[in-house]
Write an enzyme that holds these catalytic residues in place. Sequence first.
Site, PDB file in Angstrom:
ATOM      1  N   LYS A 250       0.778  -1.240   0.000  1.00 26.68           N
ATOM      2  CA  LYS A 250       0.000   0.000   0.000  1.00 26.68           C
ATOM      3  C   LYS A 250       0.814   1.297   0.000  1.00 26.68           C
ATOM      4  O   LYS A 250       0.385   2.314  -0.530  1.00 26.68           O
ATOM      5  CB  LYS A 250      -0.943  -0.010   1.203  1.00 26.68           C
ATOM      6  CG  LYS A 250      -2.197  -0.813   0.949  1.00 26.68           C
ATOM      7  CD  LYS A 250      -3.316   0.095   0.550  1.00 26.68           C
ATOM      8  CE  LYS A 250      -4.408  -0.591  -0.196  1.00 26.68           C
ATOM      9  NZ  LYS A 250      -5.460   0.341  -0.610  1.00 26.68           N
TER      10      LYS A 250
ATOM     11  N   ASP B 299      -8.207   0.464   6.818  1.00 31.72           N
ATOM     12  CA  ASP B 299      -8.173  -0.712   7.691  1.00 31.72           C
ATOM     13  C   ASP B 299      -6.781  -0.921   8.255  1.00 31.72           C
ATOM     14  O   ASP B 299      -6.588  -1.741   9.140  1.00 31.72           O
ATOM     15  CB  ASP B 299      -8.557  -1.954   6.891  1.00 31.72           C
ATOM     16  CG  ASP B 299      -7.415  -2.388   6.011  1.00 31.72           C
ATOM     17  OD1 ASP B 299      -6.700  -3.329   6.373  1.00 31.72           O
ATOM     18  OD2 ASP B 299      -7.190  -1.742   4.976  1.00 31.72           O
TER      19      ASP B 299
HETATM   20  C1  LIG Z   1      -3.560  -6.188   1.562  1.00 34.00           C
HETATM   21  C2  LIG Z   1      -4.544  -5.552   0.662  1.00 34.00           C
HETATM   22  N1  LIG Z   1      -4.788  -6.138  -0.506  1.00 34.00           N
HETATM   23  C3  LIG Z   1      -5.669  -5.600  -1.376  1.00 34.00           C
HETATM   24  C4  LIG Z   1      -6.350  -4.433  -1.060  1.00 34.00           C
HETATM   25  C5  LIG Z   1      -7.365  -3.914  -2.033  1.00 34.00           C
HETATM   26  O1  LIG Z   1      -7.057  -2.670  -2.549  1.00 34.00           O
HETATM   27  P1  LIG Z   1      -8.215  -1.744  -3.078  1.00 34.00           P
HETATM   28  O2  LIG Z   1      -8.980  -1.230  -1.913  1.00 34.00           O
HETATM   29  O3  LIG Z   1      -7.513  -0.683  -3.835  1.00 34.00           O
HETATM   30  O4  LIG Z   1      -9.084  -2.582  -3.936  1.00 34.00           O
HETATM   31  C6  LIG Z   1      -6.116  -3.804   0.154  1.00 34.00           C
HETATM   32  C7  LIG Z   1      -6.793  -2.567   0.520  1.00 34.00           C
HETATM   33  O5  LIG Z   1      -6.652  -2.018   1.590  1.00 34.00           O
HETATM   34  C8  LIG Z   1      -5.181  -4.382   1.045  1.00 34.00           C
HETATM   35  O6  LIG Z   1      -4.921  -3.837   2.241  1.00 34.00           O
END
Ligand SMILES: Cc1ncc(COP(=O)(O)O)c(C=O)c1O
Length: 402
Positions: free
Chosen positions: A75, A122
């Site tokens: 992220k 989150d």
């Molecule tokens: C570990 C992880 N994978 C995937 C995502 C998905 O990303 P997006 O919200 O851009 O779809 C998030 C989003 O917080 C994440 O924390």
Amino acid sequence: MSQFELVQYKRKKGTKKNLDHLGLNAAKKAQKFHSSFDMYKETPLVSLSSLSKELNVKNIYVKDESYRFGLNAFKVLGGSFAIGNYIAEKLGRDIEELPYHTMISKEVKEKLGDITFISATDGNHGRGVAWTANQLKQKSVILMPAGSAEERLYNIQSEGAKASITDLNYDEAVRLANRYAEENGWVLVQDTAWEGYEAIPTWIMQGYTTLAYEAYLQLQGVKPTHIFLQAGVGSFAGAVQGFFASVYGDDRPVTTIVEPNAAACIFQTAKAEDGKIHPVTGNMNTIMAGLACGEPATVAWEVLKDYSDNFVSCPDYTAAQGMRILGNPLAGDEKIVAGESGAAGFGLVSEVLRNPELDWLKKALGIDENSVLLFFNSEGDTDRDNYRRIVWDGFYKRTDMD
Ligand SMILES: Cc1ncc(COP(=O)(O)O)c(C=O)c1O
């Protein structure tokens, strides 16, 4: 009703969303920015050849973002690139003139004065924003949804952020962060977009292309037949989808967007196919905390609707199974520590390939012995208590759901 649902889109001819902002040149620019950071190192692309034999596919690749900047998730790529661009714009410069050491310099801080960055998250995105603000010696405020893990809160606070767990769901927390930003003159660095708030989320998506570009180079000319992308608001999936669709054009890999049943807002939007965004509401109870988002990001959906082939909504046990398989490799394969959201895409496919009841889905996705599958482990064990509950103690099994 099946615990697995699929919506398929036929490939469109004619006008589609322009992808220049996520293409090779845009990704090179983002990667150049990230590579100026002292802690930059490309994350591994792991080839699981023993597992691919076991599951009867040609190859399985996993891009392991648990190694990103020591922050255990991808992220930070988005938050840092968005903040970099925001600063560049404020200073009337291009991001290319703001490599890491210039960006965090005293001179830049003096020109900028004090800034507070705010976000709702989150955990993973908030940690990236807090980390970047900390590097810049600026302030950050992070609002987390109800039920967020204490460990994720602690990791954000450790970056100097004023962080708290609210009693709101993700989308409500985003609205509150937006209100605080407006009331206090703070800068909202949100990883989702809506009408009127699209510049920063677009930079965030562009920041994510660094990992797609790295994977593309690491594949050394091997073109995956299938890419699986887990989605919360869809910014991550949209960025990676956009990059590969731009690079490969009409010959792009088949892409599947994966979401938990409890928060399948992209799936619902795809299913409705009426040009409108379809939110999911409520507490969105899923172990995939990073995917527990109810409102698709407008700038991501524009890409996904034109270029993605499949949208799948699946139960929590698949992610748990994915974590266990990746964490307990067959002889000769590398171990991958995958968190709940990180394992979502792989977990779905591991179940589709192992459970004969899901043959219909395997066929629909077009997976066979010639398939080369690419996954992204978007996070490591960002909630270690839950990681152990799942991987050590075997919580969330298929049979629990019967
Ligand atoms: C570990 C992880 N994978 C995937 C995502 C998905 O990303 P997006 O919200 O851009 O779809 C998030 C989003 O917080 C994440 O924390």
